[in-house]
Write a protein that holds these residues in place. Structure first.
Motif, PDB file in Angstrom:
ATOM      1  N   LYS A  95       3.702   1.633  -1.532  1.00 31.04           N
ATOM      2  CA  LYS A  95       4.117   1.845  -2.919  1.00 31.04           C
ATOM      3  C   LYS A  95       2.974   2.471  -3.726  1.00 31.04           C
ATOM      4  O   LYS A  95       3.195   3.375  -4.531  1.00 31.04           O
ATOM      5  N   ALA A  96       1.759   1.995  -3.472  1.00 33.10           N
ATOM      6  CA  ALA A  96       0.609   2.529  -4.208  1.00 33.10           C
ATOM      7  C   ALA A  96       0.485   4.036  -3.999  1.00 33.10           C
ATOM      8  O   ALA A  96       0.218   4.779  -4.940  1.00 33.10           O
ATOM      9  N   ALA A  97       0.697   4.481  -2.780  1.00 36.82           N
ATOM     10  CA  ALA A  97       0.560   5.911  -2.473  1.00 36.82           C
ATOM     11  C   ALA A  97       1.776   6.695  -2.967  1.00 36.82           C
ATOM     12  O   ALA A  97       1.644   7.833  -3.419  1.00 36.82           O
ATOM     13  N   GLU A 144       0.820  -1.215   0.000  1.00 31.36           N
ATOM     14  CA  GLU A 144       0.000   0.000   0.000  1.00 31.36           C
ATOM     15  C   GLU A 144       0.853   1.264   0.000  1.00 31.36           C
ATOM     16  O   GLU A 144       0.446   2.299  -0.531  1.00 31.36           O
ATOM     17  N   LEU A 181       2.057   6.668  -7.003  1.00 29.06           N
ATOM     18  CA  LEU A 181       0.709   6.921  -7.481  1.00 29.06           C
ATOM     19  C   LEU A 181       0.424   6.640  -8.960  1.00 29.06           C
ATOM     20  O   LEU A 181       0.776   7.424  -9.834  1.00 29.06           O
ATOM     21  N   ASN A 182      -0.208   5.516  -9.204  1.00 29.21           N
ATOM     22  CA  ASN A 182      -0.688   5.182 -10.554  1.00 29.21           C
ATOM     23  C   ASN A 182      -2.169   4.869 -10.407  1.00 29.21           C
ATOM     24  O   ASN A 182      -2.548   3.779  -9.999  1.00 29.21           O
ATOM     25  N   ILE A 183      -2.996   5.864 -10.729  1.00 28.19           N
ATOM     26  CA  ILE A 183      -4.430   5.686 -10.497  1.00 28.19           C
ATOM     27  C   ILE A 183      -5.223   5.654 -11.792  1.00 28.19           C
ATOM     28  O   ILE A 183      -6.443   5.632 -11.776  1.00 28.19           O
ATOM     29  N   ALA A 184      -4.521   5.662 -12.899  1.00 31.59           N
ATOM     30  CA  ALA A 184      -5.216   5.554 -14.192  1.00 31.59           C
ATOM     31  C   ALA A 184      -4.235   5.077 -15.250  1.00 31.59           C
ATOM     32  O   ALA A 184      -3.070   5.465 -15.251  1.00 31.59           O
TER      33      ALA A 184
END
Lengths: 443, 481
Positions: free
Chosen positions: B471-473, B469, B476-479
């Motif tokens: 790494k997700a933040a 999580e 940031l790859n949200i699209a």
């Protein structure tokens, strides 16, 4: 009730095993606080309830041929949308707090966010909002946070339903909400530029606007940016199959109502608000956001991300109080857009525009029926002036089986004779022709 | 698994668009058109169906797994409700139709559903009138607080504070703050209930109201709730009932009888509408007499001739908070559920929810610590402190449960309990399911001592393992652009 599994015998046994009685379970409720017995009907079986609701449904006039829009449209929905939406692994799941058991929902939302960005030419999208109106309100709040300013300009060509919602939400907040009056059916440049100042957080406009007119806000974006304000564009996603994108115009936040993307009209909801923005503002977005990451084995997976913006962590300091999104509606839109694809969306949007154009020609050929605004480009909706009161004409056409449009007098002063007519790809040439004949006959 | 975009094949189609029967006469000004196509995937219908079916199989839902996610109330969603919501008489109904002919004569059926829901919820909650407009529980909270503000403004009360206990859902403080109030937190006492002493100290003329969940997020019913409401009233404050846990007491206790002035009801929790992977929800709000004038526009009223109409003429109303009449499709499902449950059925909901929760609590007590072990209502909150000594935290227990085939309980909430594991079985689940779950929890408790590494490596049975999580933040790859 069939939705409770345990039998009386099992209940007795379970209570005995934990050494409690049925009374003990509610002993913490003082007797004087207990219900004196509700006045509710006896429960019904499935057969009875289906009959009863079929009777209630039959009281609604769904046989009318719809030329009614106003931001909510009768588009065609392919069967596969409902078939996929009916997978109960989707609809009986909750917010994907446990990512390992929710990759289906999470990936679908990531794909939704991606599609919204591709449609609008923006870089970041959230997982959805309640509807187009609350999305626009949240965008306004976001702009106030980003700019730390206090004033917002909204043109009255934005859907009046959204504008009255924003008025309600801001009533207790110290926000200077300035409304400009459209100029010949488009956002009023003169008034907006005059109102734009160093206190302005955002200019809010809509495309195609409530009158169906197509606008290009590139000039307004430039003017807003010059003053350090943001441009918020509310849009109709179907139109983005062919129309210039808010991103290309320079918008900073894009919102809209996604009902046109595979959701039934369902008497006003559930619908689908969407919200997209530029990457630098992503931390100011309200609501859920899904991000890509990797798992312990290095494989791709998805999680809810940037949760520190949200109410369950930040509580009273959160970017919004929103907890849920409209996940299932966002899923419907994702399936719909996957089915239509690149060409299908373009063709459907073109079909709407073509049919509207045909309707425009047919209807304005009727003596006494005139376009309300001087020649303007419209997408699939138009304002026509009748030689009589529009509400009355609409009433007469209902008798003939047509919901011919929306009377604009409800929201705009001096437009008693004006009717807002919407045409989707579902309307046939014959239906349009019949409407024209019936309209001519009653005038 | 590939993204839908990665499966795209140029030229493939998933839908044949209807042939145009009108001339393609329109030549829109090219400056108003997009310069390149939206990059949507190009897939066949089968591709799309496979993709979303495959995605669905990467989800746990109530229909596939026991889902005791505390405070979220993952109860069974009756299929008949879905079927009725898809009746063309409801699904194909345009929301502006009521405005075309005076007083909604074109939509009497839909208005009947809204009107009847109002009547049923009044009776169930002991309120004078409801609005169906809020589109989720949190939206209902905002609506309720907006009415609170309108009431005080009307009375000339200058109040700026809303109180909420430390065990409250995050939406309570967030909703009050967004409506313009300052939020103050009332601490809990040693019994896990909101401290009345602390409340008394915090109450003053500046307090606009108190938001309270009852039973609270620990699953505990506060026997002093009436006294609490009276105290709030003593400073002309309003008592707000967060109906998130109404399912525990429905048919047994009326929030109105407890002294509450405003009530919101999360229809998915008490009346079995689907959670949908995070919505759509619906959060109708009910109020007592003195607040009826402030309800949002519009409401459904009955005319003398028995027909139904929409009332837009409400001068003191807080205005429109939703475009139309709320999430009608959700209201409809809840209406069907209430009709099927009836008076008796609703009481059974509460009784069985509470029995199932207490059964789990008693059976797991020897294996897990519980701070507040008294009789609970619909959910119980354990603490994994005992397991944490072996390095196994609430998170690891949750992940271990996934490998055993269960959706985990809510973790780390409420925030006032360390290593919280909040279990809510709901009334629907059978003893067999619950016994098997208890067995799995006991096995995990033993594993925490004997083989903690297995739990820390869990889950291994899911399509992906534990996800990064941070790494997700950070990255940031949200699209996929």
């Amino acid at each position: 009730m069939p939705f409770i599994s345990n039998t009386d015998a099992q209940r007795v046994q379970m209570l005995a095993e934990i050494g409690l009685t049925a009374e003990d379970l509610f002993a913490d409720v003082p007797p004087e606080l207990r219900c004196r017995g509700l006045n509710l009907p006896e429960g019904m079986g499935e057969q009875e309830v289906r009959n009863r609701l079929a009777g209630i449904a039959a009281k609604n006039y769904i046989h009318l041929t719809l030329f009614l829009g106003g931001g909510f449209y009768d588009h065609f929905i392919p069967s596969a949308v409902y078939a996929m939406l009916s997978r109960s692994e989707f609809y009986t799941a909750y917010t994907p707090y446990q990512p390992e058991t929710s990759q289906g929902t999470l990936q679908a939302i990531y794909e939704f966010q991606s599609m919204m960005c591709r449609l609008t030419d923006m870089e970041a999208s959230n997982a959805s909002m309640y509807d187009g109106g609350t999305a626009l309100y949240e965008a306004m709040m976001m702009a106030l946070r980003i700019t730390k300013r206090n004033k917002v300009i909204i043109d009255d060509s934005v859907n009046p339903i959204y504008r009255v919602m924003i008025q309600s939400y801001t009533r207790n907040l110290k926000i200077d909400l300035e409304e400009t009056t459209n100029h010949e059916g488009l956002a009023n440049r003169d008034a907006i530029l005059k109102a734009l100042d160093e206190d302005t957080a955002a200019v809010m406009v809509q495309n195609p606007n409530f009158f169906g007119c197509i606008d290009d806000f590139t000039d307004i974006a430039a003017a807003a940016h010059k003053k350090g304000a943001l441009l918020i564009v509310s849009c109709y996603p179907m139109s983005l199959g062919i129309l210039k994108t808010p991103g290309a115009m320079g918008a900073d936040i894009v919102t809209g109502e996604g009902q046109s993307l595979g959701l039934p009209m369902s008497f006003g909801g559930p619908y689908l608000g969407f919200m997209a923005t530029r990457k630098q503002y992503v931390r100011n977005l309200p609501g859920r956001i899904v991000g890509e990451t990797t798992d312990v084995n290095g494989d791709r997976g998805f999680v809810l991300t940037l949760q520190t913006r949200e109410q369950h962590i930040r509580r009273d300091k959160a970017t919004s109080n929103i907890c849920s999104n409209e996940a299932l509606c966002a899923l419907a839109a994702t399936i719909y857009l996957s089915l239509l694809g690149k060409e299908g969306l373009k063709e459907t949007a073109q079909l709407c525009a073509d049919k509207a154009s045909y309707a425009y020609q047919r209807l304005t050929a009727i003596p006494g029926v005139k376009p309300h605004f001087p020649a303007k480009w419209v997408f699939n909706e138009m304002v026509l002036d009748l030689p009589c009161d529009a509400t009355e004409a609409i009433g007469k056409l209902i008798e003939k089986g047509y919901a011919a449009g929306f009377p604009l007098s409800r929201y705009y002063k001096g437009m008693d004779n004006s009717i807002l007519i919407a045409v989707t790809e579902k309307r046939t040439k014959q239906q349009i022709g019949m409407l024209a004949e019936e309209l001519e006959a009653i005038l | 698994m590939k993204l839908v975009f990665e499966k795209s094949v140029k030229g493939r189609r998933g839908l044949r668009i209807a042939k145009s029967d009108v001339p393609t006469s329109i030549n829109l000004n090219p400056d108003l058109l997009r310069d390149k196509d939206a990059e949507l995937p190009e897939l066949s219908e089968l591709d799309v169906v496979r993709h979303f079916t495959e995605l669905s199989r990467r989800n746990f839902g109530v229909d596939t797994n026991f889902y005791p996610l505390g405070s979220c109330t993952m109860k069974y969603n009756p299929k008949v409700c879905e079927r009725i919501a898809s009746y063309p008489g409801f699904a194909h109904l345009h929301p502006l139709l009521p405005q075309l002919r005076s007083g909604g004569m074109l939509t009497q059926g839909a208005l009947e559903v809204v009107y009847e829901m109002d009547m049923l919820l009044r009776e169930i909650c002991g309120m004078s009138a409801f609005t169906m407009q809020p589109m989720a529980g949190a939206h209902g909270e905002l609506c309720g607080i907006m009415m609170m503000a309108a009431y005080h403004q009307d009375k000339g009360n200058k109040k700026s504070i809303v109180l909420a206990p430390d065990s409250a859902h995050g939406t309570n403080p967030a909703s009050a703050a967004i409506a313009g109030y300052t939020v103050k937190t009332v601490p809990s006492d040693e019994n896990g209930l909101m401290s009345i002493e602390a409340l008394k100290e915090m109450l003053n003329d500046d307090v606009a109201g108190l938001m309270l969940t009852c039973p609270n997020t620990l699953g505990l019913f506060n026997p002093h709730v009436k006294e609490i409401c009276d105290l709030v009233h003593s400073v002309d404050g309003l008592a707000y009932y967060d109906g998130a846990n109404l399912n525990a007491i429905v048919g047994k206790v009326c929030p109105g009888d407890l002294g509450f002035d405003i009530v919101h009801v999360n229809l998915h929790k008490t009346f079995a509408t689907p959670h949908g992977g995070g919505g759509p929800g619906a959060g109708p709000v009910g109020v007592v007499d003195k607040l009826v004038d402030y309800l949002p526009i519009s409401t459904v009223i009955k005319r003398e001739d028995g027909t139904l109409a929409l009332d837009y003429n409400k001068s003191k109303s807080i205005g429109y908070i939703a475009p139309f009449y709320g999430n009608f499709g959700i209201l409809l499902r809840a209406y069907v559920y209430i009709l099927m449950a009836g008076k008796e059925g609703l009481q059974r909901v509460a009784e069985n929810a509470v029995l199932n929760a207490n059964y789990i609590k008693e059976k797991l007590k020897p294996y897990y610590d519980i701070e507040h072990g008294q009789v609970c209502k619909h959910e119980c909150v354990f603490s994994a402190t005992r397991q944490a000594k072996h390095g196994v935290h609430a998170l690891d227990i949750a992940k271990g449960l996934i490998d055993a085939g269960y959706h985990p309980p809510t973790m780390y909430f409420p925030m006032i309990v360390k290593e919280a594991l909040m279990i809510e079985p709901t009334e629907c689940e059978s003893r067999e399911t619950i016994d098997a779950f208890i067995g799995a929890m006991i096995t995990i408790a033993k594993k925490a001592e004997t083989n903690p590494d297995e739990l820390k490596a869990a889950p291994v049975t899911t399509p992906v393992g534990r996800l990064d999580e941070t790494k997700a933040a950070r990255e940031l790859n949200i699209a996929s652009l």
